[in-house]
Write a protein that holds these residues in place. Structure first.
Motif, short mmCIF file in Angstrom:
data_model
loop_
_atom_site.label_atom_id
_atom_site.label_comp_id
_atom_site.label_asym_id
_atom_site.label_seq_id
_atom_site.Cartn_x
_atom_site.Cartn_y
_atom_site.Cartn_z
N GLU A 70 -6.94 -7.80 -3.26
CA GLU A 70 -5.58 -7.50 -2.81
C GLU A 70 -5.33 -5.99 -2.72
OE1 GLU A 70 -3.47 -9.72 -1.57
OE2 GLU A 70 -5.14 -11.11 -1.88
N LYS A 73 -7.00 -4.68 0.40
CA LYS A 73 -6.24 -5.02 1.61
C LYS A 73 -5.14 -4.00 1.89
CE LYS A 73 -6.83 -10.06 1.42
NZ LYS A 73 -6.14 -11.34 1.20
N GLU A 74 -4.52 -3.49 0.83
CA GLU A 74 -3.45 -2.51 1.02
C GLU A 74 -3.94 -1.25 1.74
OE1 GLU A 74 -0.04 -2.47 0.40
OE2 GLU A 74 -0.50 -4.61 0.36
N HIS A 75 -5.21 -0.92 1.53
CA HIS A 75 -5.76 0.29 2.13
C HIS A 75 -6.27 0.06 3.56
CE1 HIS A 75 -5.84 1.47 -2.14
NE2 HIS A 75 -5.75 2.71 -1.68
N LYS A 77 -5.11 -2.60 5.72
CA LYS A 77 -4.31 -3.60 6.42
C LYS A 77 -3.91 -3.19 7.84
CE LYS A 77 -0.03 -2.07 4.16
NZ LYS A 77 1.04 -2.46 3.21
#
Length: 210
Positions: A70, A73-75, A77
């Protein structure tokens, strides 16, 4: 296309760009592997924007694993298919640590065993990170090879095999980058720039306007 013409094509591409390389930003084999994994169905510009955020925070298998799926994914997206890419990258980092001491293997079979890594990606890593004379056939190379008749083939593997067979040895290591860049900026899909093409007179495309 005969050998003399092929040789002249690569001589001209080399003269225009003596030391070609990828347009992905990276430092070391692992960052390159990450960037190439993220580049499927994405532009190099888009990947570079994402890795500019990711690499200062995490650029080793250990640090990416510590982000978790997770957090990763933030980096990334902003990149297409980021969910599956994050999952594959986490699995790949785990395998690198468990089987390869955290290092990117310089071996095709080991590379292709990594999640999300196919033949094309393995060829990019072997060529760009380790200097192997491999040729990764992407959409640009496939188009250029077929359009110019440099190495026609119905599939990427057929084009790759023909390029490896027919490209003179002195050009083989850099052929991958020359052809990608030529396809990206000159021999474009919809409107090839034949009037500014350095190999237009050698090209065997029947529809060329020059």
């Amino acid at each position: 296309m005969n050998r003399e013409k092929r040789t002249e094509i690569f001589q001209r591409l080399r003269a225009a760009n003596p030391e070609p390389t990828t347009e992905l930003n990276y430092s070391g084999p692992f960052e390159l592997l990450v960037a190439v994994l993220l580049s499927a169905q994405a532009t190099d510009v888009g990947v570079n924007k994402a890795t500019a955020r990711l690499f200062p925070v995490a650029n080793t298998p250990e640090s990416i694993l510590s982000l978790g799926e997770e957090g990763l994914k933030e980096h990334i997206k902003t990149i297409g298919l980021y969910n599956s890419k994050a999952a594959n990258l986490i699995k790949t980092c785990r395998i690198l640590l468990e089987r390869h001491g955290g290092e990117v293997p310089r071996d095709r079979k080991a590379l292709e065993a990594l999640p999300g890594v196919g033949r094309k990606t393995a060829n990019v890593i072997l060529n760009t990170a380790f200097g192997e004379p491999t040729i990764a056939v992407d959409t640009h190379i496939f188009r250029v090879a077929n359009r110019t008749r440099l190495a026609p083939g119905k599939t990427p593997r057929a084009v790759e095999d023909r390029l490896l067979r027919t490209t003179p040895a002195e050009f083989k290591k850099d052929a991958h980058h020359w052809l990608i860049l030529h396809g990206r900026y000159v021999c474009k899909a919809r409107k090839p720039d034949c009037y500014n093409c350095p190999i237009a007179d050698l090209c065997e495309w029947p529809e060329k306007p020059v």
